[in-house]
Design a protein around this motif. Structure first.
Motif, PDB file in Angstrom:
ATOM      1  N   TYR A 113      -2.458  22.924  35.468  1.00  0.00           N
ATOM      2  CA  TYR A 113      -3.240  21.709  35.305  1.00  0.00           C
ATOM      3  C   TYR A 113      -2.949  21.069  33.942  1.00  0.00           C
ATOM      4  O   TYR A 113      -2.777  19.859  33.840  1.00  0.00           O
ATOM      5  N   GLN A 123      -1.263  17.380  33.314  1.00  0.00           N
ATOM      6  CA  GLN A 123      -1.946  16.366  32.520  1.00  0.00           C
ATOM      7  C   GLN A 123      -1.054  15.855  31.401  1.00  0.00           C
ATOM      8  O   GLN A 123      -1.014  14.657  31.125  1.00  0.00           O
ATOM      9  N   ILE A 124      -0.337  16.747  30.754  1.00  0.00           N
ATOM     10  CA  ILE A 124       0.560  16.333  29.675  1.00  0.00           C
ATOM     11  C   ILE A 124       1.630  15.388  30.213  1.00  0.00           C
ATOM     12  O   ILE A 124       1.879  14.314  29.651  1.00  0.00           O
ATOM     13  N   LEU A 169       1.585  13.596  32.901  1.00  0.00           N
ATOM     14  CA  LEU A 169       1.032  12.348  33.409  1.00  0.00           C
ATOM     15  C   LEU A 169       0.576  11.428  32.286  1.00  0.00           C
ATOM     16  O   LEU A 169       0.556  10.206  32.450  1.00  0.00           O
ATOM     17  N   LEU A 170       0.211  11.970  31.139  1.00  0.00           N
ATOM     18  CA  LEU A 170      -0.274  11.143  30.034  1.00  0.00           C
ATOM     19  C   LEU A 170       0.844  10.654  29.110  1.00  0.00           C
ATOM     20  O   LEU A 170       0.640   9.700  28.366  1.00  0.00           O
ATOM     21  N   ILE A 171       2.001  11.276  29.143  1.00  0.00           N
ATOM     22  CA  ILE A 171       3.092  10.872  28.245  1.00  0.00           C
ATOM     23  C   ILE A 171       3.443   9.389  28.392  1.00  0.00           C
ATOM     24  O   ILE A 171       3.514   8.680  27.375  1.00  0.00           O
ATOM     25  N   LYS A 196       1.620   6.892  29.375  1.00  0.00           N
ATOM     26  CA  LYS A 196       0.503   6.089  28.872  1.00  0.00           C
ATOM     27  C   LYS A 196       0.494   6.073  27.350  1.00  0.00           C
ATOM     28  O   LYS A 196       0.335   5.012  26.733  1.00  0.00           O
ATOM     29  N   TYR A 197       0.685   7.223  26.734  1.00  0.00           N
ATOM     30  CA  TYR A 197       0.677   7.291  25.276  1.00  0.00           C
ATOM     31  C   TYR A 197       1.899   6.601  24.679  1.00  0.00           C
ATOM     32  O   TYR A 197       1.811   5.998  23.608  1.00  0.00           O
ATOM     33  N   ARG A 198       3.051   6.671  25.341  1.00  0.00           N
ATOM     34  CA  ARG A 198       4.231   5.959  24.848  1.00  0.00           C
ATOM     35  C   ARG A 198       3.985   4.458  24.850  1.00  0.00           C
ATOM     36  O   ARG A 198       4.354   3.764  23.901  1.00  0.00           O
ATOM     37  N   LYS A 199       3.350   3.942  25.913  1.00  0.00           N
ATOM     38  CA  LYS A 199       3.048   2.513  25.983  1.00  0.00           C
ATOM     39  C   LYS A 199       2.036   2.136  24.908  1.00  0.00           C
ATOM     40  O   LYS A 199       2.190   1.103  24.246  1.00  0.00           O
ATOM     41  N   MET A 200       1.015   2.958  24.709  1.00  0.00           N
ATOM     42  CA  MET A 200       0.025   2.670  23.673  1.00  0.00           C
ATOM     43  C   MET A 200       0.683   2.651  22.297  1.00  0.00           C
ATOM     44  O   MET A 200       0.372   1.784  21.463  1.00  0.00           O
TER      45      MET A 200
END
Length: 69
Positions: free
Chosen positions: A43, A47-48, A50-52, A54-58
């Motif tokens: 899990y 999560q890591i 799937l979030l990469i 999003k964090y790259r765009k941010m």
């Protein structure tokens, strides 16, 4: 009568995996703490990954000054 037999067979096939897991868990054949650790690690890795994006765009938005908080 054949529809009843067919429906019973389908229901038994759908329930078989859960019954097998319950039976092995009740007999102690599965160490549930190891399973819990493995699922938790899986899990966390999902999560890591799937979030990469999003964090790259941010981070890109923050660097370019387009950050909306």
């Amino acid at each position: 009568m054949s529809q009843v037999i067919q429906d019973t067979g389908v229901a038994a096939a759908k329930a078989a995996p859960a019954v097998v897991v319950a039976a092995t868990g009740a007999t102690g054949a599965i160490d549930w703490t190891s399973v819990a650790y493995m699922l938790t690690a899986l899990y966390m890795v999902l999560q890591i990954f799937l979030l990469i994006p999003k964090y790259r765009k941010m981070f890109r938005d923050w660097r370019s000054g387009e950050c909306e908080l």
